[in-house]
Scaffold this active site. Structure first.
Site, mmCIF file in Angstrom:
data_model
loop_
_atom_site.group_PDB
_atom_site.id
_atom_site.type_symbol
_atom_site.label_atom_id
_atom_site.label_comp_id
_atom_site.label_asym_id
_atom_site.label_seq_id
_atom_site.Cartn_x
_atom_site.Cartn_y
_atom_site.Cartn_z
ATOM 1 N N LYS A 77 0.830 -1.197 0.000
ATOM 2 C CA LYS A 77 0.000 0.000 0.000
ATOM 3 C C LYS A 77 0.871 1.256 0.000
ATOM 4 O O LYS A 77 1.870 1.336 0.719
ATOM 5 C CB LYS A 77 -0.913 -0.023 1.231
ATOM 6 N N SER A 151 -9.364 2.013 2.324
ATOM 7 C CA SER A 151 -8.379 2.698 1.505
ATOM 8 C C SER A 151 -7.326 1.767 0.913
ATOM 9 O O SER A 151 -6.531 2.192 0.076
ATOM 10 C CB SER A 151 -7.687 3.791 2.335
ATOM 11 N N SER A 175 -10.147 -0.100 6.522
ATOM 12 C CA SER A 175 -9.471 0.021 5.233
ATOM 13 C C SER A 175 -8.857 -1.253 4.695
ATOM 14 O O SER A 175 -8.459 -1.298 3.533
ATOM 15 C CB SER A 175 -8.392 1.109 5.306
#
Length: 446
Positions: A77, A151, A175
């Site tokens: 990420k 996210s 997320s």
């Protein structure tokens, strides 16, 4: 010819350790899939093709037999540092400066033999449950018209599309679990302090945790063991647990739609048939949970945006941070979080695991949410993902587990929650669900 795309991390690592395949062969196959598919999926902000192949070759100088993730491609990420790469965090306001060192979780994955093939797209500052922005849009590989979620949307999309077998993400208000639920993956948000955090400026007041995204419970367990730097073996004998099933939304006024309530009830029925003590029971969520969630969500963004040029932030991010600035002082005290833990602790003293729907409804359409107004984003996010925030506020472990399908054919999912230190129990229950109700590992995009 043997193909390694679509194989699990456990299978790949075993083959590399046994020298049935080289790390370069595995990584090259996955890079080719990324090149072929990512223009449609949008999982990656940047792909490290040459660097990844060089790192795969370097693994041959190590003792492969000792590497838990030998030659396994992993996506990271884009809010975690990867040595030699910029960490953009989904924003035009962040510096395009290569990191000098890996984040500790990335370093642990590399020490175990994993190869970082790229950094994945996130919404700006990892605020929202949809992933789009100046660096790209991550779509759900099962339905490209819908968002992958957020996210950790890019990380989830990469795994669901078979571009990597595992990915690293993090979870501050859902997320990891939200995109995992959208994309048919297993995700584990560890309890506070189990895996090193170091996310942004203070981990959203200690609510954000790093964790794995994978296609199987076995791979989730393996990656979690590496991230937590501890062994997580499955139990030697079946353990009978007390499981509460609740389909009530924690946030007042948000309705959970039938596909998700049905999935939770069917999963509960299977676990009951398997011998667990399963009963309907709703946690005593307080009426102030909605306002507390909003205060912590916005305040975390306010802190992360402090040293960034607001003119280079999207409007929804600027408003989110502005709203949060008024809450920062109160949120820092941790009073509401402690009150929530105290309120929910007796419930988890009676129940080993809480089973809920993972989401309230299917994910929003994949559109330019970053160009839409703040309130519209808030309403869209809250309407589909109310189930996750309480467990960031408490700091307790929670998982998303695939279960069944939506009417569209995309994956459905349930959530498992436990008391502090119950990661092994959650993985055990998730593994039983995987056996009782098998799921497809990746979407078919070819």
């Amino acid at each position: 010819m043997t193909t390694w795309v679509g194989r699990t991390a456990t299978e790949i690592a075993a083959a590399v350790r046994e020298q049935r395949v080289t790390p370069r062969e595995v990584v090259a196959e996955h890079l080719a899939r990324i090149e072929r598919l990512d223009g449609r999926v949008g999982a990656f902000r940047t792909v490290r093709a040459e660097a990844a192949l060089a790192e795969a070759d370097e693994l041959l100088s190590r003792d492969l037999g000792r590497l838990a993730l030998a030659g396994v491609p992993v996506a990271v990420k884009d809010n975690l540092a990867v040595r030699g790469e910029a960490r953009r965090n989904g924003s035009a306001a962040t510096p395009d400066t290569p990191a000098d060192e890996d984040h500790v979780t990335v370093a642990r994955l590399r020490a175990a033999g994993a190869v970082v093939v790229g950094l994945t797209n996130v919404p700006e500052l990892c605020v929202f449950g949809t992933t789009e922005g100046v660096h790209g849009t991550a779509r759900n590989p099962w339905d490209l018209s819908r968002t992958a979620g957020g996210s950790s949307g890019g990380s989830a999309a990469a795994v669901a599309a078979g571009m990597t077998p595992i990915a690293l993400g993090n979870d501050g208000m859902g997320s990891l679990r939200i995109p995992a639920a959208n994309c048919g993956l297993v995700a584990l948000k560890p309890g506070h302090g189990v895996v090193p955090a170091g996310i942004g400026h203070g981990d959203w007041f200690g609510m954000s945790e790093n964790g794995p995204l994978a296609t199987t419970v076995e791979d989730t367990r393996l990656m979690f063991s590496v991230l937590a730097d501890t062994e997580q073996p499955p139990p030697a004998e079946p353990v009978t647990r007390t499981i509460a099933v609740s389909v009530r939304s924690p946030l007042a006024g948000v309705r959970v739609t039938r596909p998700y309530t049905t999935a939770a009830r069917q999963a509960a029925a299977l676990l009951s048939e398997a011998g667990h003590r399963v009963r309907p029971a709703n946690p005593p969520y307080p009426v102030w949970l909605s306002t507390t969630s909003l205060a912590h969500w916005t305040a975390g963004t306010a802190v992360d945006a402090e040293d960034l040029d607001p003119r280079r932030l999207a409007r929804r991010t600027r408003v989110h941070a502005a709203v949060g600035r008024r809450f920062v002082t109160g949120v820092r005290t941790g009073v509401r979080r402690e009150q929530l833990r105290a309120r929910l602790a007796p419930f988890f003293a009676e129940h080993d695991v809480l089973l809920t729907p993972a989401l309230a409804r299917r994910s929003p359409a994949s559109v330019a949410w970053h160009e839409r107004g703040w309130l519209r984003n808030i309403l869209a996010n809250t309407a589909y993902s109310p189930m996750t925030p309480p467990w960031n506020l408490t700091g307790w472990p929670a998982m998303a587990v695939p279960f069944g399908t939506l009417p569209s054919g995309a994956p459905c999912a349930v959530q498992l929650v436990g008391r502090p230190g119950s990661e092994a129990a959650l993985l055990d229950v998730a593994g039983q669900l995987e056996v009782l109700n098998p799921w497809r590992r990746t979407a078919r995009l070819d």
